[in-house]
Design a protein around this motif. Structure first.
Motif, PDB file in Angstrom:
ATOM      1  N   LYS A  50       0.849  -1.207   0.000  1.00 12.78           N
ATOM      2  CA  LYS A  50       0.000   0.000   0.000  1.00 12.78           C
ATOM      3  C   LYS A  50       0.879   1.251   0.000  1.00 12.78           C
ATOM      4  CE  LYS A  50      -3.745  -2.314   2.521  1.00 12.78           C
ATOM      5  NZ  LYS A  50      -4.616  -2.426   1.337  1.00 12.78           N
ATOM      6  N   VAL A  51       0.520   2.201  -0.852  1.00 13.38           N
ATOM      7  CA  VAL A  51       1.246   3.472  -0.930  1.00 13.38           C
ATOM      8  C   VAL A  51       0.232   4.620  -0.907  1.00 13.38           C
ATOM      9  CG1 VAL A  51       3.229   2.509  -2.164  1.00 13.38           C
ATOM     10  CG2 VAL A  51       1.293   3.392  -3.457  1.00 13.38           C
ATOM     11  N   ASP A  52       0.642   5.716  -0.311  1.00 10.69           N
ATOM     12  CA  ASP A  52      -0.164   6.940  -0.259  1.00 10.69           C
ATOM     13  C   ASP A  52       0.826   8.100  -0.279  1.00 10.69           C
ATOM     14  OD1 ASP A  52      -1.851   9.048   0.184  1.00 10.69           O
ATOM     15  OD2 ASP A  52      -2.830   8.183   1.953  1.00 10.69           O
ATOM     16  N   ALA A  61       3.243  12.072  -8.591  1.00 11.75           N
ATOM     17  CA  ALA A  61       2.780  11.314  -7.429  1.00 11.75           C
ATOM     18  C   ALA A  61       2.785   9.809  -7.729  1.00 11.75           C
ATOM     19  CB  ALA A  61       1.379  11.783  -7.034  1.00 11.75           C
ATOM     20  N   ARG A  62       2.352   9.440  -8.939  1.00 10.47           N
ATOM     21  CA  ARG A  62       2.321   8.019  -9.287  1.00 10.47           C
ATOM     22  C   ARG A  62       3.733   7.451  -9.389  1.00 10.47           C
ATOM     23  NH1 ARG A  62      -0.738   5.466 -14.612  1.00 10.47           N
ATOM     24  NH2 ARG A  62      -1.151   3.399 -13.697  1.00 10.47           N
ATOM     25  N   TYR A  63       4.643   8.215  -9.979  1.00  9.44           N
ATOM     26  CA  TYR A  63       6.030   7.755 -10.090  1.00  9.44           C
ATOM     27  C   TYR A  63       6.645   7.569  -8.707  1.00  9.44           C
ATOM     28  CZ  TYR A  63      10.964   7.717 -11.435  1.00  9.44           C
ATOM     29  OH  TYR A  63      12.288   7.375 -11.603  1.00  9.44           O
ATOM     30  N   ASN A 108      -5.209  -1.981  -7.044  1.00  9.91           N
ATOM     31  CA  ASN A 108      -6.225  -0.948  -6.838  1.00  9.91           C
ATOM     32  C   ASN A 108      -5.504   0.390  -6.761  1.00  9.91           C
ATOM     33  OD1 ASN A 108      -8.666   0.332  -6.303  1.00  9.91           O
ATOM     34  ND2 ASN A 108      -8.496   0.010  -4.099  1.00  9.91           N
ATOM     35  N   GLU A 109      -6.057   1.399  -7.411  1.00  9.27           N
ATOM     36  CA  GLU A 109      -5.395   2.696  -7.341  1.00  9.27           C
ATOM     37  C   GLU A 109      -6.416   3.824  -7.470  1.00  9.27           C
ATOM     38  OE1 GLU A 109      -2.553   3.172 -10.471  1.00  9.27           O
ATOM     39  OE2 GLU A 109      -4.030   3.134 -12.072  1.00  9.27           O
ATOM     40  N   GLN A 110      -6.061   4.945  -6.821  1.00 10.35           N
ATOM     41  CA  GLN A 110      -6.848   6.181  -6.909  1.00 10.35           C
ATOM     42  C   GLN A 110      -5.866   7.304  -7.235  1.00 10.35           C
ATOM     43  OE1 GLN A 110      -9.586   6.756  -3.513  1.00 10.35           O
ATOM     44  NE2 GLN A 110      -9.154   4.616  -2.936  1.00 10.35           N
ATOM     45  N   ILE A 111      -6.127   7.985  -8.345  1.00  5.21           N
ATOM     46  CA  ILE A 111      -5.204   9.019  -8.830  1.00  5.21           C
ATOM     47  C   ILE A 111      -5.898  10.378  -8.719  1.00  5.21           C
ATOM     48  CG2 ILE A 111      -3.800   9.799 -10.762  1.00  5.21           C
ATOM     49  CD1 ILE A 111      -3.830   6.945 -11.807  1.00  5.21           C
ATOM     50  N   GLY A 112      -5.252  11.285  -7.967  1.00  4.75           N
ATOM     51  CA  GLY A 112      -5.767  12.637  -7.831  1.00  4.75           C
ATOM     52  C   GLY A 112      -4.870  13.643  -8.521  1.00  4.75           C
ATOM     53  N   PRO A 113      -5.189  14.915  -8.478  1.00 10.47           N
ATOM     54  CA  PRO A 113      -4.357  15.942  -9.142  1.00 10.47           C
ATOM     55  C   PRO A 113      -2.934  15.961  -8.624  1.00 10.47           C
ATOM     56  CG  PRO A 113      -6.494  16.836  -8.547  1.00 10.47           C
ATOM     57  CD  PRO A 113      -6.407  15.505  -7.883  1.00 10.47           C
ATOM     58  N   ASN A 114      -2.755  15.724  -7.334  1.00  8.37           N
ATOM     59  CA  ASN A 114      -1.400  15.725  -6.773  1.00  8.37           C
ATOM     60  C   ASN A 114      -1.246  14.655  -5.677  1.00  8.37           C
ATOM     61  OD1 ASN A 114      -3.032  16.852  -4.862  1.00  8.37           O
ATOM     62  ND2 ASN A 114      -1.947  18.834  -4.787  1.00  8.37           N
ATOM     63  N   ILE A 117      -2.915   7.069  -4.351  1.00 12.19           N
ATOM     64  CA  ILE A 117      -3.223   6.053  -3.348  1.00 12.19           C
ATOM     65  C   ILE A 117      -3.453   4.744  -4.097  1.00 12.19           C
ATOM     66  CG2 ILE A 117      -4.765   5.344  -1.489  1.00 12.19           C
ATOM     67  CD1 ILE A 117      -5.547   8.279  -1.153  1.00 12.19           C
ATOM     68  N   ALA A 118      -2.714   3.692  -3.714  1.00  6.59           N
ATOM     69  CA  ALA A 118      -2.827   2.437  -4.473  1.00  6.59           C
ATOM     70  C   ALA A 118      -2.404   1.254  -3.621  1.00  6.59           C
ATOM     71  CB  ALA A 118      -1.966   2.502  -5.737  1.00  6.59           C
ATOM     72  N   THR A 119      -2.869   0.099  -4.051  1.00 11.54           N
ATOM     73  CA  THR A 119      -2.388  -1.197  -3.553  1.00 11.54           C
ATOM     74  C   THR A 119      -1.744  -1.899  -4.742  1.00 11.54           C
ATOM     75  OG1 THR A 119      -4.185  -1.329  -1.939  1.00 11.54           O
ATOM     76  CG2 THR A 119      -3.009  -3.363  -2.456  1.00 11.54           C
ATOM     77  N   LEU A 120      -0.458  -2.217  -4.607  1.00 13.05           N
ATOM     78  CA  LEU A 120       0.324  -2.712  -5.739  1.00 13.05           C
ATOM     79  C   LEU A 120       0.940  -4.071  -5.435  1.00 13.05           C
ATOM     80  CD1 LEU A 120       2.246   0.618  -6.534  1.00 13.05           C
ATOM     81  CD2 LEU A 120       0.128  -0.204  -7.599  1.00 13.05           C
ATOM     82  N   GLY A 121       1.214  -4.790  -6.491  1.00 14.33           N
ATOM     83  CA  GLY A 121       1.994  -6.018  -6.422  1.00 14.33           C
ATOM     84  C   GLY A 121       3.218  -5.880  -7.293  1.00 14.33           C
ATOM     85  N   LEU A 122       4.304  -6.549  -6.916  1.00 15.94           N
ATOM     86  CA  LEU A 122       5.553  -6.429  -7.663  1.00 15.94           C
ATOM     87  C   LEU A 122       6.067  -7.810  -8.031  1.00 15.94           C
ATOM     88  CD1 LEU A 122       5.750  -4.056  -5.154  1.00 15.94           C
ATOM     89  CD2 LEU A 122       7.525  -3.348  -6.758  1.00 15.94           C
TER      90      LEU A 122
END
Length: 403
Positions: A50-52, A61-63, A108-114, A117-122
């Motif tokens: 999880k990242v925020d 923000a996504r990078y 799962n991810e939520q992308i805002g202007p700046n 918030i996401a749940t990622l797998g690697l």
């Protein structure tokens, strides 16, 4: 591994296909069956990171979120592999992690202007990251195990006959990180006829032996889940049960819940992880193992016929024997009869002597010493005088026949 297809199994399959006719073809063409398992031999996976994080814009923000996910994902995977706290994991530079990570899976991810918030797998490259994760050297794995996922919902049990979330979760499971060598079926071709929910209740080892030989496995693992929904699309509860072998030995069970239908894939994925842990523990305890009785052994190579050694036949010899019984005719007759019964004696001729004793010509399969030893061992007094055996029954202990 070369997979052999026994004639009886292929014949049964063809008969079943002929009986189902066009219904089977129609279902397969409609895409209701078949989920190909992913090839995970070259990757290592960690999920649920999880990242925020914020940034000057959405892309920044996504990078930044993906950078953080790589760092946290490596530590989480290191802790999982080494059974130690994530804080003890080595700190790697972002450039090193860029070379180790083969892909990022967005759960799962939520992308805002700046903000991101996401749940990622690697997915980490196994060859590059293996040594840094402590996976150098060979990893002990089980014998090949045929996995049969069974979903019971609404009173109906299905396996690979129709696509379902439980089969999909197993198809997406990355088996390279497990100590179990899974043999997963896709549900295409003859799979629904041979590996289905009904087959898991079949105790007959003869049919199982043919199926395992076809898929190249040494035993069976059944991952069963009983799914109960409160109402369509609403909360659901699932009971997961792990079974082993043709007899369906229960290895353990656990329960999980899902908030709604959208949460169902997450519950199934977690169920696969915990079921794999259950199977792995049974492997460590020596329960999950290959069964030689379920493996069709190749016929032994024909043995070269060995000729039995023929014993060399001993030529018969005519030996003169004088029976001395002190003039007692009855004793002489009894002694002659006993000599006739000796092993190796072919025939005996008798010539009377004036004193009532007997002069015998014995045709014996052996030499004079062998006949003398045979008589001596039966309590006769035997003396060899110039190639003639003098024998007396019931006398004092005799001398060696060779003297």
């Amino acid at each position: 591994m070369l997979l052999r297809r026994p004639a009886v199994l292929i014949a049964a399959t063809l008969l079943a296909l002929a009986g189902m006719g066009g219904v089977l073809v129609a279902q397969m063409e409609s895409g209701e069956r078949g989920i190909l398992p992913i090839d995970s031999s070259g990757t290592l996976e960690i999920t649920g990171i999880k990242v925020d994080v914020g940034g000057k814009d959405a892309d920044s923000a996504r990078y930044s979120g993906w950078r953080i996910a790589q760092r946290e994902g490596f530590k989480a995977l290191w802790a999982k592999m080494n059974k130690r706290p994530a804080g003890e994991a080595p700190n790697l530079s972002d450039s090193t992690l860029d070379n180790l990570v083969s892909s990022i899976v967005v759960e799962n991810e939520q992308i805002g202007p700046n903000r991101y918030i996401a749940t990622l797998g690697l997915l980490f490259d196994r060859q590059r990251a293996g040594e840094l994760l402590g996976l150098a050297g060979e990893v002990r794995r089980s014998a090949p195990m045929l996995l049969i996922p069974v979903l019971i919902s609404g009173g109906t049990a299905t396996s690979v006959e129709l696509r379902n979330p439980w089969q999909r979760a197993w198809a997406q499971f990355r088996t390279s990180q497990s100590a179990i060598d899974y043999v997963r079926v896709s549900g295409l071709g003859v799979d629904p006829l041979l590996v289905n929910a009904a087959q898991t209740r079949r105790p007959g080892r003869g049919w199982w032996r043919n199926i395992l030989d076809l898929y190249g496995a040494a035993n069976i693992l059944v991952a069963e889940v009983r799914l109960d929904r409160l109402y369509p699309g609403g909360p659901s509860k699932a009971l997961f049960v792990g079974r082993f072998g043709p007899d369906g030995r229960t290895l353990g069970s656990f329960e999980l819940t899902a908030r709604n239908s959208d949460d169902l894939p997450r519950m199934m994925n977690e169920g696969v992880q915990r079921m794999d842990d259950l199977f792995t523990q049974a492997l460590a305890a020596g329960i999950v193992r290959g069964d030689p009785d379920l493996i069709i052994q190749p016929p032994p190579p024909p043995k070269e016929e060995e000729e039995a050694p023929v014993a060399a036949e001993i030529a018969p010899t005519v030996i003169q024997v004088l029976v001395i019984e002190r003039g007692e005719a009855a004793a002489v007759a009894q002694s002659v009869a006993q000599i006739r019964g000796l092993a190796g004696v072919i025939w005996v001729t008798q010539a009377p002597l004036p004193n009532g004793n007997a002069n015998l010509s014995v045709n014996y399969r052996g030499d004079i010493n062998a006949l003398g030893s045979a008589l001596y061992s039966r309590g006769w007094s035997v003396t060899n005088r110039g190639g003639v055996l003098y024998v007396t029954r019931g006398a004092a202990p005799g001398v060696s026949p060779t003297q």
